[in-house]
Scaffold this active site. Structure first.
Site, PDB file in Angstrom:
ATOM      1  N   LYS A  72      14.129   1.964  13.028  1.00  0.00           N
ATOM      2  CA  LYS A  72      13.294   1.361  14.078  1.00  0.00           C
ATOM      3  C   LYS A  72      13.512  -0.147  13.950  1.00  0.00           C
ATOM      4  O   LYS A  72      12.911  -0.809  13.117  1.00  0.00           O
ATOM      5  CB  LYS A  72      11.828   1.725  13.833  1.00  0.00           C
ATOM      6  CG  LYS A  72      10.986   1.819  15.069  1.00  0.00           C
ATOM      7  CD  LYS A  72      10.880   0.549  15.891  1.00  0.00           C
ATOM      8  CE  LYS A  72       9.763  -0.365  15.441  1.00  0.00           C
ATOM      9  NZ  LYS A  72       9.860  -1.699  16.096  1.00  0.00           N
TER      10      LYS A  72
ATOM     11  N   GLU B  17       9.242  -4.467   1.501  1.00  0.00           N
ATOM     12  CA  GLU B  17       9.638  -5.866   1.287  1.00  0.00           C
ATOM     13  C   GLU B  17       8.854  -6.690   2.286  1.00  0.00           C
ATOM     14  O   GLU B  17       9.043  -6.558   3.495  1.00  0.00           O
ATOM     15  CB  GLU B  17      11.144  -6.016   1.482  1.00  0.00           C
ATOM     16  CG  GLU B  17      11.903  -5.283   0.385  1.00  0.00           C
ATOM     17  CD  GLU B  17      13.401  -5.287   0.568  1.00  0.00           C
ATOM     18  OE1 GLU B  17      13.889  -5.921   1.511  1.00  0.00           O
ATOM     19  OE2 GLU B  17      14.078  -4.643  -0.233  1.00  0.00           O
TER      20      GLU B  17
ATOM     21  N   CYS C 131      12.430 -14.868   4.756  1.00  0.00           N
ATOM     22  CA  CYS C 131      11.338 -14.469   3.864  1.00  0.00           C
ATOM     23  C   CYS C 131      11.406 -15.199   2.534  1.00  0.00           C
ATOM     24  O   CYS C 131      10.399 -15.449   1.895  1.00  0.00           O
ATOM     25  CB  CYS C 131      11.394 -12.961   3.634  1.00  0.00           C
ATOM     26  SG  CYS C 131      12.959 -12.436   2.945  1.00  0.00           S
TER      27      CYS C 131
ATOM     28  N   GLU D 261       1.460 -17.532   5.072  1.00  0.00           N
ATOM     29  CA  GLU D 261       2.861 -17.576   5.494  1.00  0.00           C
ATOM     30  C   GLU D 261       2.932 -18.002   6.959  1.00  0.00           C
ATOM     31  O   GLU D 261       2.295 -17.386   7.816  1.00  0.00           O
ATOM     32  CB  GLU D 261       3.491 -16.192   5.333  1.00  0.00           C
ATOM     33  CG  GLU D 261       4.969 -16.200   5.673  1.00  0.00           C
ATOM     34  CD  GLU D 261       5.592 -14.803   5.667  1.00  0.00           C
ATOM     35  OE1 GLU D 261       5.027 -13.898   6.286  1.00  0.00           O
ATOM     36  OE2 GLU D 261       6.653 -14.642   5.049  1.00  0.00           O
TER      37      GLU D 261
HETATM   38  P1  NAD Z   1       6.292  -7.172  11.337  1.00  0.00           P
HETATM   39  O1  NAD Z   1       5.571  -6.612  10.177  1.00  0.00           O
HETATM   40  O2  NAD Z   1       5.490  -7.686  12.469  1.00  0.00           O
HETATM   41  O3  NAD Z   1       7.261  -6.083  11.974  1.00  0.00           O
HETATM   42  C1  NAD Z   1       8.268  -5.447  11.206  1.00  0.00           C
HETATM   43  C2  NAD Z   1       8.580  -4.107  11.826  1.00  0.00           C
HETATM   44  O4  NAD Z   1       7.463  -3.240  11.668  1.00  0.00           O
HETATM   45  C3  NAD Z   1       8.874  -4.151  13.322  1.00  0.00           C
HETATM   46  O5  NAD Z   1       9.939  -3.281  13.591  1.00  0.00           O
HETATM   47  C4  NAD Z   1       7.578  -3.667  13.938  1.00  0.00           C
HETATM   48  O6  NAD Z   1       7.738  -3.090  15.208  1.00  0.00           O
HETATM   49  C5  NAD Z   1       7.151  -2.637  12.909  1.00  0.00           C
HETATM   50  N1  NAD Z   1       5.718  -2.328  12.890  1.00  0.00           N
HETATM   51  C6  NAD Z   1       4.677  -3.163  13.158  1.00  0.00           C
HETATM   52  N2  NAD Z   1       3.514  -2.516  12.960  1.00  0.00           N
HETATM   53  C7  NAD Z   1       3.806  -1.247  12.583  1.00  0.00           C
HETATM   54  C8  NAD Z   1       3.031  -0.106  12.235  1.00  0.00           C
HETATM   55  N3  NAD Z   1       1.700  -0.140  12.239  1.00  0.00           N
HETATM   56  N4  NAD Z   1       3.675   1.023  11.881  1.00  0.00           N
HETATM   57  C9  NAD Z   1       5.032   1.065  11.843  1.00  0.00           C
HETATM   58  N5  NAD Z   1       5.816   0.023  12.167  1.00  0.00           N
HETATM   59  C10 NAD Z   1       5.213  -1.124  12.528  1.00  0.00           C
HETATM   60  O7  NAD Z   1       7.266  -8.285  10.744  1.00  0.00           O
HETATM   61  P2  NAD Z   1       8.208  -9.269  11.575  1.00  0.00           P
HETATM   62  O8  NAD Z   1       7.325 -10.261  12.270  1.00  0.00           O
HETATM   63  O9  NAD Z   1       9.186  -8.479  12.348  1.00  0.00           O
HETATM   64  O10 NAD Z   1       9.028 -10.005  10.401  1.00  0.00           O
HETATM   65  C11 NAD Z   1       8.577 -11.146   9.754  1.00  0.00           C
HETATM   66  C12 NAD Z   1       7.935 -10.797   8.436  1.00  0.00           C
HETATM   67  O11 NAD Z   1       8.874 -10.094   7.629  1.00  0.00           O
HETATM   68  C13 NAD Z   1       7.527 -11.989   7.608  1.00  0.00           C
HETATM   69  O12 NAD Z   1       6.282 -11.737   7.030  1.00  0.00           O
HETATM   70  C14 NAD Z   1       8.592 -12.054   6.516  1.00  0.00           C
HETATM   71  O13 NAD Z   1       8.206 -12.679   5.325  1.00  0.00           O
HETATM   72  C15 NAD Z   1       8.867 -10.612   6.314  1.00  0.00           C
HETATM   73  N6  NAD Z   1      10.182 -10.414   5.689  1.00  0.00           N
HETATM   74  C16 NAD Z   1      10.229 -10.019   4.381  1.00  0.00           C
HETATM   75  C17 NAD Z   1      11.452  -9.853   3.755  1.00  0.00           C
HETATM   76  C18 NAD Z   1      11.551  -9.426   2.314  1.00  0.00           C
HETATM   77  O14 NAD Z   1      12.641  -9.081   1.903  1.00  0.00           O
HETATM   78  N7  NAD Z   1      10.474  -9.422   1.556  1.00  0.00           N
HETATM   79  C19 NAD Z   1      12.637 -10.071   4.477  1.00  0.00           C
HETATM   80  C20 NAD Z   1      12.542 -10.482   5.807  1.00  0.00           C
HETATM   81  C21 NAD Z   1      11.304 -10.634   6.409  1.00  0.00           C
END
Ligand code: NAD
Length: 485
Positions: free
Chosen positions: A177, A253, A287, A389
């Site tokens: 997804k 992550e 991240c 963040e």
């Molecule tokens: P997000 O959590 O908003 O979304 C990530 C994914 O989860 C998307 O595909 C979204 O559609 C899906 N999603 C959202 N709610 C959901 C639910 N209830 N059930 C299932 N899927 C759901 O994150 P984002 O805004 O896309 O990315 C940015 C974030 O990602 C930042 O917090 C960043 O720090 C983090 N990040 C972490 C790492 C790491 O390796 N730790 C790497 C990259 C990004």
């Protein structure tokens, strides 16, 4: 206009309910594509296709053939590199150089793990038995089955293949997804999978949103055996709850609020160069990026001046414009979030060293999701911009006096993803690296990644580790076989 479809059982398709959503360009906010939203029935079809592949051609493929196929896939990705780069740029607006670097990791993620599964050591124990004949124990690894892969938008291809690469190398199938903001490279990978001859159902892509949509349908589906997620901590917590139903394993992550710690004995140029990259690369949407900078007091004034100069020298603009170092944020919505933090910093009494607003853009770019690289000083550690963040091109810089003090302050947030420590004192580097609460610590560097090393976050930044043998651990079920002699 481009229309992006789901990829289920080796075929591109619209959603069963016919829903579509729009993808807008971060550069101009214009609609650049429509995307087919997968319904619950599509997610179920993708999971079934995966299950069938596990029972069929894919499940029967012996290890060396699987490795050869994934190597061929990586070759095919390299052959289509320019297509991946163009798709990534269209979705994210990132500078071409950054997209090139990130997309190169896509095929590397398949190559490294295909290579690694050829040489997995196993455990073996002889044991005695009451009748004196003895028994042999050995452990084998089996795929966990259908893996749900939920991805963010900030480094779409890199982060997706970081999970899909080892999952397939270990013999699993995946239902991916992608983020609703970045559907293109995941779809393109479907084409490449098909061209490389990866059996139908092994790699499936379902587009859509999170709660009440595709993300939730996927993570709640009982046919998904394990879930791997990268994204925000709040989302990770929701996914963990979904995975609790059926007691399914998760690898999470999540977010960070990473410190950069610069001691007065550091190589100043290297520390500046590394800190500039860690704060502003990919418009701060990394991240592992730094949003809190701690500088030992004797160096503080010089460091802030040099960081300001470097930030102001960064050229902001379109991905292919010469010399561009920073593109827009992913969306106008994210721009509003980042700008709200810019306003909040001022309201809380920050000194704005540079930036703090929207750059002056021309033409259609005036509607894009641009923000200025921003540096603050003067806030206490409990200010919102020092704790939460932001995920934008900004940092707060504050002075410190002692090693103990800076470790305590660096650790005083709920996150623990990464840290960068800059010093020439080797003993101190080891001490600080051991005590700073983070899954990844860089000393005199930032963003150097060897795919064989463990990767993940401490505290609310993650659960579990991926990378190297840790990925193999997550994507396989270890089984002990005991043979009575
Ligand atoms: P997000 O959590 O908003 O979304 C990530 C994914 O989860 C998307 O595909 C979204 O559609 C899906 N999603 C959202 N709610 C959901 C639910 N209830 N059930 C299932 N899927 C759901 O994150 P984002 O805004 O896309 O990315 C940015 C974030 O990602 C930042 O917090 C960043 O720090 C983090 N990040 C972490 C790492 C790491 O390796 N730790 C790497 C990259 C990004």
């Amino acid at each position: 206009m481009t229309h992006i479809q789901n990829f289920i059982n080796g075929a591109f398709c619209d959603g069963a309910e016919g829903k579509r959503f729009e993808k807008r360009s971060p550069l101009t906010n214009a609609v650049i594509a429509t995307v087919a939203e997968a319904a619950q029935a599509d997610v179920a079809a993708a999971v079934s296709a995966g299950r069938a592949a596990l029972k069929g051609a894919w499940g029967r493929l012996e290890l060396t053939a699987r490795v050869a196929l994934l190597t061929k896939l990586a070759d095919e990705m390299d052959r289509r590199a320019e297509d991946f780069i163009a798709a990534e740029i269209a979705d994210t607006g990132m500078p071409a150089g950054v997209a090139r670097h990130m997309c190169a990791r896509g095929s590397a993620n398949f190559r490294v793990f295909a290579d690694m599964v050829k040489n997995v050591p196993t455990e073996f124990f002889e044991m005695s038995t009451p009748d004196g004949t003895g028994a042999l124990n050995y452990a084998i690894r089996r795929p966990v089955g259908v893996v749900g892969v939920v991805c963010p938008w900030n480094a779409p291809l890199l982060l997706m293949t970081w999970k899909v690469g080892p999952a397939l190398a270990c013999g699993n199938v995946v239902v991916v997804k992608p983020s609703e903001e970045t559907p293109q490279t995941a779809a393109l990978l479907g084409e490449v999978m098909r061209d490389a001859g990866v059996p139908d159902g092994v790699y499936n892509v379902v587009h859509g949103f999170g709660p009440g949509s595709t993300g939730e349908f996927l993570t709640a589906h009982p046919g998904v055996n394990a879930i791997t997620f990268t994204g925000e901590t709040r989302t990770g917590a929701a996914i963990m709850k979904a995975a609790a139903e059926g007691a399914r394993p998760v690898s999470l992550e999540m977010g960070g609020k990473n410190p950069g710690i610069i001691f007065a004995d550091a190589d100043l140029n290297a520390a500046i160069e590394g800190t500039v990259r860690s704060c502003f690369m990919n418009t701060g949407q990394v991240c592992l990026g730094t949003e809190r900078v701690f500088v030992e007091r004797p160096l503080f004034g010089r460091f802030v001046a040099a960081l300001k100069q470097a930030a102001e020298a960064m050229k902001i603009g379109a991905p292919d414009a010469p010399g561009v170092a920073m593109g827009p944020l992913i969306s106008r919505e994210h721009q509003q979030k980042v700008l709200s933090y810019y306003a909040r910093a001022v309201a809380e009494g920050a000194t704005v060293v540079t930036g703090g607003g929207v750059p002056d853009m021309q033409g259609a770019h005036q509607n894009g999701a641009w923000v200025q690289p921003t540096i603050w000083t003067g806030l206490p550690d409990d200010a919102a911009v020092c704790r939460e963040e932001i995920f934008g091109p900004c940092c707060h810089v504050s002075p410190f006096d002692t090693e103990d003090e800076v470790i305590e302050r660096a650790n005083a947030v709920p996150y623990g993803l990464s840290a960068a420590v800059w010093t020439r004192d080797l003993a101190r580097a080891h001490r600080v690296a051991a005590l700073v609460e983070a899954g990844v610590v860089w000393v005199n560097s930032w963003f150097l990644r060897d795919l064989r090393t463990p990767f993940g976050g401490a505290k609310q930044s993650g659960i579990g580790r991926e990378g190297g043998v840790h990925s193999l651990e997550f994507y396989t079920e270890l089984k002990n076989v005991c043979i009575k002699l």
